[in-house]
Design a protein around this motif. Sequence first.
Motif, PDB file in Angstrom:
ATOM      1  N   PRO A  69       0.806  -1.229   0.000  1.00 26.31           N
ATOM      2  CA  PRO A  69       0.000   0.000   0.000  1.00 26.31           C
ATOM      3  C   PRO A  69       0.833   1.269   0.000  1.00 26.31           C
ATOM      4  CG  PRO A  69      -0.108  -1.095   2.138  1.00 26.31           C
ATOM      5  CD  PRO A  69       0.556  -2.055   1.204  1.00 26.31           C
ATOM      6  N   ASN A  70       2.008   1.245   0.623  1.00 24.19           N
ATOM      7  CA  ASN A  70       2.835   2.442   0.661  1.00 24.19           C
ATOM      8  C   ASN A  70       3.571   2.692  -0.654  1.00 24.19           C
ATOM      9  OD1 ASN A  70       2.202   3.306   3.268  1.00 24.19           O
ATOM     10  ND2 ASN A  70       3.660   1.874   4.175  1.00 24.19           N
ATOM     11  N   VAL A  71       3.662   1.677  -1.494  1.00 23.17           N
ATOM     12  CA  VAL A  71       4.171   1.875  -2.849  1.00 23.17           C
ATOM     13  C   VAL A  71       3.074   2.419  -3.740  1.00 23.17           C
ATOM     14  CG1 VAL A  71       4.999   0.708  -4.928  1.00 23.17           C
ATOM     15  CG2 VAL A  71       6.002   0.140  -2.707  1.00 23.17           C
ATOM     16  N   VAL A  72       1.908   1.826  -3.652  1.00 21.37           N
ATOM     17  CA  VAL A  72       0.795   2.185  -4.540  1.00 21.37           C
ATOM     18  C   VAL A  72       0.263   3.584  -4.248  1.00 21.37           C
ATOM     19  CG1 VAL A  72      -1.534   1.557  -5.263  1.00 21.37           C
ATOM     20  CG2 VAL A  72       0.169  -0.233  -4.820  1.00 21.37           C
ATOM     21  N   ASP A  73       0.126   3.945  -3.000  1.00 16.57           N
ATOM     22  CA  ASP A  73      -0.440   5.230  -2.596  1.00 16.57           C
ATOM     23  C   ASP A  73       0.573   6.349  -2.858  1.00 16.57           C
ATOM     24  OD1 ASP A  73      -1.560   7.443  -1.406  1.00 16.57           O
ATOM     25  OD2 ASP A  73      -1.720   6.550   0.601  1.00 16.57           O
ATOM     26  N   PRO A  74       0.247   7.341  -3.697  1.00 23.74           N
ATOM     27  CA  PRO A  74       1.198   8.419  -3.969  1.00 23.74           C
ATOM     28  C   PRO A  74       1.601   9.226  -2.742  1.00 23.74           C
ATOM     29  CG  PRO A  74      -0.537   8.395  -5.625  1.00 23.74           C
ATOM     30  CD  PRO A  74      -0.960   7.440  -4.532  1.00 23.74           C
ATOM     31  N   LEU A  75       0.826   9.139  -1.679  1.00 26.51           N
ATOM     32  CA  LEU A  75       1.183   9.852  -0.440  1.00 26.51           C
ATOM     33  C   LEU A  75       1.806   8.930   0.596  1.00 26.51           C
ATOM     34  CD1 LEU A  75      -1.958  12.152  -0.019  1.00 26.51           C
ATOM     35  CD2 LEU A  75       0.247  12.713  -1.061  1.00 26.51           C
ATOM     36  N   GLY A  76       2.025   7.658   0.242  1.00 26.93           N
ATOM     37  CA  GLY A  76       2.489   6.692   1.232  1.00 26.93           C
ATOM     38  C   GLY A  76       3.960   6.409   1.231  1.00 26.93           C
ATOM     39  N   TRP A  77       4.724   7.046   0.356  1.00 27.59           N
ATOM     40  CA  TRP A  77       6.115   6.627   0.161  1.00 27.59           C
ATOM     41  C   TRP A  77       7.007   6.826   1.384  1.00 27.59           C
ATOM     42  CZ3 TRP A  77       9.849  10.650  -0.177  1.00 27.59           C
ATOM     43  CH2 TRP A  77       9.320  11.947  -0.331  1.00 27.59           C
ATOM     44  N   LEU A  78       6.719   7.809   2.226  1.00 30.14           N
ATOM     45  CA  LEU A  78       7.533   7.977   3.438  1.00 30.14           C
ATOM     46  C   LEU A  78       7.340   6.806   4.404  1.00 30.14           C
ATOM     47  CD1 LEU A  78       7.176  11.804   4.088  1.00 30.14           C
ATOM     48  CD2 LEU A  78       9.172  10.577   3.220  1.00 30.14           C
ATOM     49  N   GLY A  79       6.216   6.095   4.266  1.00 29.75           N
ATOM     50  CA  GLY A  79       5.980   4.924   5.100  1.00 29.75           C
ATOM     51  C   GLY A  79       6.812   3.723   4.707  1.00 29.75           C
ATOM     52  N   LEU A  80       7.557   3.815   3.632  1.00 32.67           N
ATOM     53  CA  LEU A  80       8.428   2.721   3.203  1.00 32.67           C
ATOM     54  C   LEU A  80       9.747   2.696   3.961  1.00 32.67           C
ATOM     55  CD1 LEU A  80       7.838   3.127  -0.632  1.00 32.67           C
ATOM     56  CD2 LEU A  80       7.077   1.197   0.780  1.00 32.67           C
ATOM     57  N   THR A  81      10.027   3.768   4.693  1.00 37.36           N
ATOM     58  CA  THR A  81      11.280   3.838   5.445  1.00 37.36           C
ATOM     59  C   THR A  81      11.432   2.635   6.375  1.00 37.36           C
ATOM     60  OG1 THR A  81      11.121   6.245   5.445  1.00 37.36           O
ATOM     61  CG2 THR A  81      12.639   5.250   7.022  1.00 37.36           C
ATOM     62  N   GLY A  82      12.588   2.002   6.298  1.00 35.86           N
ATOM     63  CA  GLY A  82      12.869   0.881   7.186  1.00 35.86           C
ATOM     64  C   GLY A  82      12.284  -0.438   6.755  1.00 35.86           C
ATOM     65  N   THR A  83      11.761  -0.502   5.528  1.00 32.95           N
ATOM     66  CA  THR A  83      11.141  -1.735   5.053  1.00 32.95           C
ATOM     67  C   THR A  83      12.054  -2.444   4.060  1.00 32.95           C
ATOM     68  OG1 THR A  83      10.007  -0.812   3.117  1.00 32.95           O
ATOM     69  CG2 THR A  83       8.923  -0.568   5.264  1.00 32.95           C
ATOM     70  N   SER A  84      11.582  -3.587   3.586  1.00 29.01           N
ATOM     71  CA  SER A  84      12.383  -4.417   2.700  1.00 29.01           C
ATOM     72  C   SER A  84      12.527  -3.838   1.292  1.00 29.01           C
ATOM     73  CB  SER A  84      11.746  -5.811   2.590  1.00 29.01           C
ATOM     74  OG  SER A  84      10.428  -5.717   2.086  1.00 29.01           O
ATOM     75  N   VAL A  85      11.886  -2.725   1.012  1.00 31.15           N
ATOM     76  CA  VAL A  85      11.959  -2.125  -0.322  1.00 31.15           C
ATOM     77  C   VAL A  85      13.218  -1.265  -0.462  1.00 31.15           C
ATOM     78  CG1 VAL A  85      10.580  -0.924  -2.087  1.00 31.15           C
ATOM     79  CG2 VAL A  85       9.445  -2.072  -0.222  1.00 31.15           C
ATOM     80  N   TYR A  86      14.045  -1.235   0.561  1.00 29.28           N
ATOM     81  CA  TYR A  86      15.277  -0.444   0.561  1.00 29.28           C
ATOM     82  C   TYR A  86      16.520  -1.319   0.635  1.00 29.28           C
ATOM     83  CZ  TYR A  86      13.212   4.165   1.328  1.00 29.28           C
ATOM     84  OH  TYR A  86      12.530   5.347   1.183  1.00 29.28           O
ATOM     85  N   TRP A  87      17.556  -0.918  -0.095  1.00 30.14           N
ATOM     86  CA  TRP A  87      18.918  -1.338   0.221  1.00 30.14           C
ATOM     87  C   TRP A  87      19.435  -0.380   1.296  1.00 30.14           C
ATOM     88  CZ3 TRP A  87      20.988  -5.694  -1.686  1.00 30.14           C
ATOM     89  CH2 TRP A  87      20.505  -6.201  -2.889  1.00 30.14           C
ATOM     90  N   ASN A  88      20.111  -0.909   2.258  1.00 27.13           N
ATOM     91  CA  ASN A  88      20.594  -0.074   3.362  1.00 27.13           C
ATOM     92  C   ASN A  88      22.067   0.250   3.168  1.00 27.13           C
ATOM     93  OD1 ASN A  88      20.615   1.327   5.767  1.00 27.13           O
ATOM     94  ND2 ASN A  88      21.067  -0.477   6.976  1.00 27.13           N
TER      95      ASN A  88
END
Length: 594
Positions: A69-88
Amino acid sequence: MVPSRRILVTLALVAAPWPPQVLASSTDSYDYIIVGAGTCGLLLANRLSQDANYTVAIIDPGADERDNPNVVDPLGWLGLTGTSVYWNYSSIPQEKLGGRVLEYDAGRGIGGTSLINGMTYIRGDKAQFDAWEQLGNPGWNWTTMLKHFKKIEQFFPPLPWQETAGALYEDEYHGTSGEMHVGFNPALLSGSFYGDVKASWAALGQTLNRDASSGDTAGFDVWPQTLDPVKNVRWDAATAFYWPVQDRPNLALLNGTVSRILWKNDEADVPEASGVEYLTPDGNIKTVNARREVILSAGALRTPLILELSGIGNPSILNGLGIETVVNSPGVGENLIDQSNVALTYSTKESFPGYAPYATFVNATSLFGDGVEALAASTKKSLPIWAQQIAAQTNGVISARAIEHRLQVQHDLIFKKGVTIAEILSSASGTTAISAYWDTLPFSRGSVHLSSANDINTPAINPRFLSVDFDLAVQVAVGRLATKFWTTAPISAVIEARVDPNSTILPDNATDAQWEDFTRSSLISNSHSLGTAAMMKREWGGVVDSQMRVYGTGNVRVVDASVLPMQVSGHLTATLYAVAERAGEMIVGDRSGL
C-alpha cells in the motif's frame, strides 16, 4: 529525496509464462541479459522483447510490490522507510562533515528506486543536456532527449481546480501516448497557500514557471509526478513497462543477485561476455548465458561494483581485491556526483490539508546578485586547483587536465549559460511548513568501489560532500534564500516560528560561520547519485561510449544513472526513462543493421 533503510529479503520468482518458482539452470541462454529490474532495466526489457525473435532475461533480487500500500499510494512513500523495499547503503565517514556517516537510498524491488522515490517529474535545463555532446557524446542533446521524453510519457492535463491551485503546463513539451503516466497529485493543496507562496517568491525575483520540464527550470512551479491522477496510484517502472508485458514468452524475470559478468574463453582482442553469474535466494550460484549482450542497469551505486567484480576497473583497486584485470578502465566507480540536501521546518498558524509539491529553481545571479561576476572569475581561477585535488583522489589514474576540462564545461553552464544551480522545495502539511534545498550542480566528486571481493552489498561510498568550497558557499546562499522566503509577505503571515534548526543552533542573524556549521552537521544525501560509469571520452575518465557500450568490451553496455556524465537541474527519474528509451532504440538499431 527519500529517507533510507534496508532489511534484506528474498522473494519468489515472477517469470510468466513459466511457473513462479522456476529458476534458470546453468545452461539457460538468452539473447539479452539485463541486470536490474529498475527504472531503466524494465523499460529496456520492454523494448528489447517487443520482437518475439529475441529473448530477454532480467535478473533482480527484488520482490513484487504491487500490493504494497505504501508503494501504490502516492502519499504513502515515506511509510516505506525501514522496510524491505530499501537497500541499506551507507557512506564512509565524510571528512568535511565531521566524520559523519550518511545513509544512501536505493530501491529494492521490481521497479527499483521508482518504487520509493517522491515521483517528482522535472527534467532539467536545455544547456545541461547539450553539454553531454561536449563530453564526447555526439547526438546527445536537448533536442534528441525531448523526443524521447515525450515518447515514453502519457501526460494527464490538470483539472480546472488543479490549475487554480498552480498545476500548469505547456502542451508542446509533453507526450500523450507513452506508458509512463504523468500528472498532478489528486491531493494537491488548494486554497490560499499556493497564492501566498507564489507571491512571496515573486517578491524575491522568482517568477512563475508554467512548465519546469520545458528545458528551462528557473523560477517557481508546481510539479507533476509519475502517477495516474485518475486512479490515484504511483506509476512506477514496473507498472508502466513490465507488468503489462510479463506474459511475453520471450521475456523472463529471474530472481537473484548478480555478482559478475562471465567472459568467453577465447583469444579475441576485445573481451566478450558469455553471460553472468548470480546468487539465488537459497544460496546457489547459477549462471545464465547471453548470446548477444549483457546490459547493466543496477544503478549508480551498484553497477560499478559488478564491473569491478568482473575485472573492469582500475587495476590497482582490482589487484588489491585479488581480482584479475580484464579491462583497464580507471573511471569505474569514480566521478560520483550527488547533491547534498538540507531542511528547515516551521510551525504554522493554521493547518493545511493536502499535498504541496512546489519547487523554486535559482541560478547563480539569483543567489549572488552583483557579486556573480567576481564569483565567476574566482571560480574559474580555482578550476585547476580543484581538478588537481580530484585527480589526487583517484590516485592520479584520471589526469587533472581531463578533470579540469569537465569542470570547465560545468563552469560555463553556470556562469555563461545561466542554468539553475539550486532547488528549494517549499511545502506545507498540517501545521508544519518545510523547505528542503540543495545545490544541483556541485563541483565535488566522489567515488564508489567494492569494499571486499566477497561482499557486493556493502560498497565503499564516498560522495566527498563539500570537498570543493564553492559547494558550501552555494549551499549556504540557498539556505539564506530559503529562510528569507518564509519571512517575506504574504507567506510570512502564516508562519509561527522556525522549529528546526532552533534559534540557538541558527540565530536569525546567523553568521556565515554559523551557517556553515549548521550545513556540515545537518546535510544528507539527496539520493541523486550518478556518473560512476560515465558516458564520456575514455581519456577523460569515461567508462562507456555514446552508444553506452563499455570501453574495451565487445558486448557489454551500461544503461542507468551511472552513465550520466554530470548532474541536471531536475530530478533523475524523467531523464533516466528517456536515456533508457534511447538506449533501446540504439540496441534494436544495432541488431537491425540500422
